[in-house]
Design an enzyme around this catalytic site. Structure first.
Site, PDB file in Angstrom:
ATOM      1  N   HIS A 184      28.702 -22.198 -11.986  1.00  0.00           N
ATOM      2  CA  HIS A 184      28.916 -21.973 -10.483  1.00  0.00           C
ATOM      3  C   HIS A 184      28.926 -20.461 -10.094  1.00  0.00           C
ATOM      4  CE1 HIS A 184      30.961 -21.499  -6.892  1.00  0.00           C
ATOM      5  NE2 HIS A 184      32.006 -21.154  -7.283  1.00  0.00           N
ATOM      6  N   CYS A 219      34.662 -25.500  -5.301  1.00  0.00           N
ATOM      7  CA  CYS A 219      33.449 -24.743  -6.090  1.00  0.00           C
ATOM      8  C   CYS A 219      33.025 -25.636  -7.479  1.00  0.00           C
ATOM      9  CB  CYS A 219      34.240 -23.525  -6.716  1.00  0.00           C
ATOM     10  SG  CYS A 219      34.555 -22.369  -5.347  1.00  0.00           S
ATOM     11  N   ASN A 247      28.276 -16.451  -3.024  1.00  0.00           N
ATOM     12  CA  ASN A 247      28.919 -17.855  -3.550  1.00  0.00           C
ATOM     13  C   ASN A 247      29.040 -19.023  -2.183  1.00  0.00           C
ATOM     14  OD1 ASN A 247      30.785 -19.998  -4.106  1.00  0.00           O
ATOM     15  ND2 ASN A 247      32.413 -18.750  -4.752  1.00  0.00           N
TER      16      ASN A 247
END
Length: 335
Positions: A262, A114, A292
């Site tokens: 993020h 991530c 995501n």
């Protein structure tokens, strides 16, 4: 000494839209449950036999290179961030070099999940600041959907992730008051297994073990996430690393024009927004559309923010990420 500056941005997402209601047809979940916990309404999934992590990265890169106003052969180096490479090896960096027909420049793969794009940007920033390279192509791309457990067993993870790619051209900037002012990177490996995909891997279970055992209940090759533990750590580390970046540049939260976090969970973004006293137009979120997308989430969101006029010349832009590893980081940019 130089600064590095983002001179071109691009992104690509698959056309195939998968809504929460679509997921409810294959697992025990529902739209209200997913939105309440994550903020996600839909995500994009690659159709079987379609794009790969590399080809999505290439499509995003072509847009970024064109917008940077340079030729592909002006690229001196490639940094590709992903947790979902086409192959176990080689990594996708060299595949991008091949597919774009770029001269034989170096290609580096970053495996920081991530926070991968922040790490990749930091690497590019240091190469350019040292004077070694002039134009670096940085890509974040992920194809999650083919590796998710799309059943009720895997719903806590599988509803979260989507596919897509974002890219940026990072170029030399002689005005050191502009561009990437600083980057800040951290890791805490003691929690590595709290968000992980264990197999296949040489340390635990390799392909031969999986084949020999042929266990239909084996979950080691599906992603695992201790959701509450990750959430609690994320909100702390996001805040810390953003403040670290601001303090390093004698700035305060009031100086932020745009925060691009993020896209892990809309609740995390909302928590950080409230903590830093930022208005809705100072934080860019698109997790509701794409889920995501791990290493791709920041470049996709940054590109959309720029395209919509929310990132303008002279703005202070803050990028921040937290994820598997645990790893986290931030970048402070004067646009």
């Amino acid at each position: 000494m130089y600064n590095s500056k983002i001179t071109g941005l691009g992104y690509f997402v698959p056309e195939n839209v998968v809504t929460n209601d679509d997921l409810a047809k294959v697992m025990d979940t529902n739209d209200e449950w997913i939105q309440e916990r994550t903020g996600i309404k839909e995500r994009r999934h690659v159709v079987k036999g379609g794009d790969t992590t590399t080809t999505m990265g290439v499509k995003a890169a072509k847009i970024a290179i064109e917008r940077a106003g340079i030729d592909k052969d002006d690229i001196d180096f490639i940094v590709f961030a992903t947790l979902s490479p086409d192959y176990y090896f080689p990594g996708p960096g060299v595949l991008v070099q091949r597919d774009l027909g770029i001269k034989t420049v170096g290609a580096l793969d970053v495996r920081n999940q991530c926070s991968g794009f922040i790490y990749a940007l930091s690497v590019a920033d240091q190469y350019i600041k040292s004077g070694m390279y002039k134009n670096i192509l940085v890509i974040g791309s992920e194809l999650h959907s083919h590796g998710l457990d799309m059943t009720t067993r895997g719903r806590s993870v599988s509803v979260i992730f989507g596919d897509g790619a974002g890219a940026a051209v990072i170029s030399r900037e002689e005005d050191t008051s502009k561009g990437v002012l600083s980057t800040h990177l951290h890791s805490e490996g003691q929690h590595a297994e709290e968000l992980s995909l264990i197999a296949p891997g040489m340390g635990k279970r390799w392909v031969t073990d999986i084949i020999d055992e042929n266990d239909p209940n084996d979950e080691s090759y599906f992603p695992y996430m201790n959701g509450q533990f990750v959430f609690k750590n994320a909100v702390v580390r996001f805040s810390e690393v953003i403040m670290e970046g601001l303090k390093a540049n004698d700035l305060t939260p009031s100086d932020i024009n745009m925060l691009v976090p993020h896209q892990a969970n809309l609740r995390i973004s909302q928590f950080i927004q409230k903590k830093f006293g930022l208005a809705d137009d100072q934080v860019f979120n698109n997790i509701m559309k794409y889920g995501n997308t791990t290493a791709a989430s920041i470049p996709i969101a940054l590109t959309e923010a720029w395209e919509s006029g929310k990132v303008k010349e002279g703005d202070l832009v803050v990028l921040a990420a937290f994820g598997s590893g645990f790893t986290w980081g931030s970048a402070i940019i004067k646009w």
